[in-house]
Design a protein around this motif. Structure first.
Motif, PDB file in Angstrom:
ATOM      1  N   HIS A 105      -2.260  -5.052   6.779  1.00 43.84           N
ATOM      2  CA  HIS A 105      -2.534  -5.406   8.172  1.00 43.84           C
ATOM      3  C   HIS A 105      -3.517  -4.434   8.837  1.00 43.84           C
ATOM      4  O   HIS A 105      -3.774  -4.542  10.031  1.00 43.84           O
ATOM      5  CB  HIS A 105      -1.238  -5.460   8.977  1.00 43.84           C
ATOM      6  N   GLY A 106      -4.023  -3.491   8.077  1.00 43.93           N
ATOM      7  CA  GLY A 106      -5.071  -2.631   8.611  1.00 43.93           C
ATOM      8  C   GLY A 106      -4.685  -1.214   8.955  1.00 43.93           C
ATOM      9  O   GLY A 106      -5.469  -0.490   9.582  1.00 43.93           O
ATOM     10  N   ALA A 107      -3.491  -0.771   8.564  1.00 48.76           N
ATOM     11  CA  ALA A 107      -3.108   0.625   8.831  1.00 48.76           C
ATOM     12  C   ALA A 107      -3.924   1.568   7.956  1.00 48.76           C
ATOM     13  O   ALA A 107      -4.327   1.219   6.845  1.00 48.76           O
ATOM     14  CB  ALA A 107      -1.616   0.827   8.565  1.00 48.76           C
ATOM     15  N   ASP A 108      -4.167   2.757   8.466  1.00 50.01           N
ATOM     16  CA  ASP A 108      -4.916   3.770   7.727  1.00 50.01           C
ATOM     17  C   ASP A 108      -3.996   4.798   7.081  1.00 50.01           C
ATOM     18  O   ASP A 108      -4.458   5.794   6.531  1.00 50.01           O
ATOM     19  CB  ASP A 108      -5.890   4.487   8.662  1.00 50.01           C
ATOM     20  N   GLY A 109      -2.696   4.575   7.178  1.00 52.31           N
ATOM     21  CA  GLY A 109      -1.751   5.496   6.587  1.00 52.31           C
ATOM     22  C   GLY A 109      -0.320   5.103   6.916  1.00 52.31           C
ATOM     23  O   GLY A 109      -0.077   4.238   7.772  1.00 52.31           O
ATOM     24  N   TYR A 110       0.615   5.733   6.231  1.00 47.93           N
ATOM     25  CA  TYR A 110       2.031   5.407   6.400  1.00 47.93           C
ATOM     26  C   TYR A 110       2.823   6.676   6.137  1.00 47.93           C
ATOM     27  O   TYR A 110       2.917   7.149   5.001  1.00 47.93           O
ATOM     28  CB  TYR A 110       2.420   4.308   5.411  1.00 47.93           C
ATOM     29  N   LEU A 111       3.356   7.262   7.215  1.00 46.43           N
ATOM     30  CA  LEU A 111       4.085   8.526   7.106  1.00 46.43           C
ATOM     31  C   LEU A 111       5.535   8.346   7.529  1.00 46.43           C
ATOM     32  O   LEU A 111       5.827   7.622   8.482  1.00 46.43           O
ATOM     33  CB  LEU A 111       3.425   9.591   7.989  1.00 46.43           C
ATOM     34  N   LEU A 112       6.423   9.014   6.813  1.00 47.39           N
ATOM     35  CA  LEU A 112       7.848   8.944   7.127  1.00 47.39           C
ATOM     36  C   LEU A 112       8.237  10.056   8.096  1.00 47.39           C
ATOM     37  O   LEU A 112       7.707  11.164   8.042  1.00 47.39           O
ATOM     38  CB  LEU A 112       8.672   9.057   5.837  1.00 47.39           C
ATOM     39  N   LYS A 113       9.205   9.757   8.957  1.00 43.83           N
ATOM     40  CA  LYS A 113       9.606  10.712   9.986  1.00 43.83           C
ATOM     41  C   LYS A 113      10.416  11.883   9.447  1.00 43.83           C
ATOM     42  O   LYS A 113      10.662  12.838  10.185  1.00 43.83           O
ATOM     43  CB  LYS A 113      10.391   9.987  11.088  1.00 43.83           C
ATOM     44  N   ASP A 114      10.809  11.821   8.186  1.00 46.20           N
ATOM     45  CA  ASP A 114      11.560  12.949   7.618  1.00 46.20           C
ATOM     46  C   ASP A 114      10.663  13.911   6.841  1.00 46.20           C
ATOM     47  O   ASP A 114      11.134  14.747   6.083  1.00 46.20           O
ATOM     48  CB  ASP A 114      12.695  12.444   6.728  1.00 46.20           C
ATOM     49  N   MET A 115       9.338  13.795   7.046  1.00 40.58           N
ATOM     50  CA  MET A 115       8.409  14.707   6.371  1.00 40.58           C
ATOM     51  C   MET A 115       8.605  16.133   6.854  1.00 40.58           C
ATOM     52  O   MET A 115       9.007  16.374   7.996  1.00 40.58           O
ATOM     53  CB  MET A 115       6.960  14.292   6.653  1.00 40.58           C
ATOM     54  N   GLU A 116       8.293  17.083   5.988  1.00 38.39           N
ATOM     55  CA  GLU A 116       8.290  18.483   6.383  1.00 38.39           C
ATOM     56  C   GLU A 116       7.182  18.685   7.423  1.00 38.39           C
ATOM     57  O   GLU A 116       6.086  18.121   7.283  1.00 38.39           O
ATOM     58  CB  GLU A 116       8.030  19.383   5.174  1.00 38.39           C
TER      59      GLU A 116
END
Length: 218
Positions: A105-116
């Motif tokens: 759908h055009g996102a430039d990235g996908y990050l999880l909220k539990d990242m350091e």
């Protein structure tokens, strides 16, 4: 809320998330990095879209699960607008299907909220430089999707001009518009025009989708 005090060289960020405590935490974390600046925040998609259209930030951090308009709906709306910034889904969902749908759908990235925190800031800086960013725990999901989706498409490279073909190859290497303009010795606005035209010709929604498609052909 909006903030106009931007220092030269800073990448501007808009937060769209319905959890105020999380937004505050993210703002505090980003404030420790001089090259990044939160210029606005919204607790719903509609407000976020309005701020994005007004300020056209370099990065938009977008929650996936929100009331009224979910992240995918907001993403589609933003992608149909004349915005030059990059959009990163920032979510608790580690489902591979959500990751793939976001990129399609055009996102430039996908990050999880539990990242350091340290890795999160590094990812934001990489996104600002033009790279596709995906949480490390989901990298294998993306790689598997690329392997399993080598299906024929109606995208035809023959419709592109030599310059557009060259720019498409540079996009697939992860170069930002600014990096492409420096490499080809043309203005960044000219690069944006070429990118817009090549995406339209190939019937692709975003430069990330274009990059993934190129990689699938190799």
């Amino acid at each position: 809320m909006k903030n106009k005090n931007i220092t030269s060289g800073q990448s501007t960020i808009l937060l769209i998330d319905d959890h105020p405590m999380l937004r505050n935490g993210v703002k505090q974390l980003i404030s420790l990095e001089p090259s990044l600046k939160v210029i606005g925040e919204a607790d719903d998609g509609e407000t976020g879209i309005k701020i994005a259209k007004e300020y056209d930030p370099d990065l938009i951090l977008l929650d996936l699960n929100m009331p009224k308009m979910n992240g995918f709906e907001v993403l589609n709306n933003l992608r149909n607008s004349e915005l030059s910034g990059r959009i990163i889904l920032f979510t608790v969902s580690n489902y591979g299907e959500d990751l793939i749908n976001a990129l399609k759908h055009g996102a430039d990235g996908y990050l999880l909220k539990d990242m350091e925190p340290e890795k999160f800031i590094i990812a934001l800086k990489e996104a600002a430089s033009g790279k596709l960013v995906v949480s490390p725990t989901l990298a294998s999901v993306l790689a598997e999707s690329l392997r399993d989706n080598r299906t024929p498409t109606d995208h035809n490279l023959a419709v592109l001009t030599p310059r557009e073909t060259h720019i498409l190859d540079l996009i697939s290497q992860g170069l930002s518009n600014k990096q492409i303009s420096n490499k080809l010795q043309i203005t960044e606005s000219t690069v944006k025009v070429h990118v817009k035209h090549l995406l339209k010709k190939l019937k692709l929604k975003s430069r990330v989708e274009a990059a993934i498609w190129v990689l699938q052909q190799k």
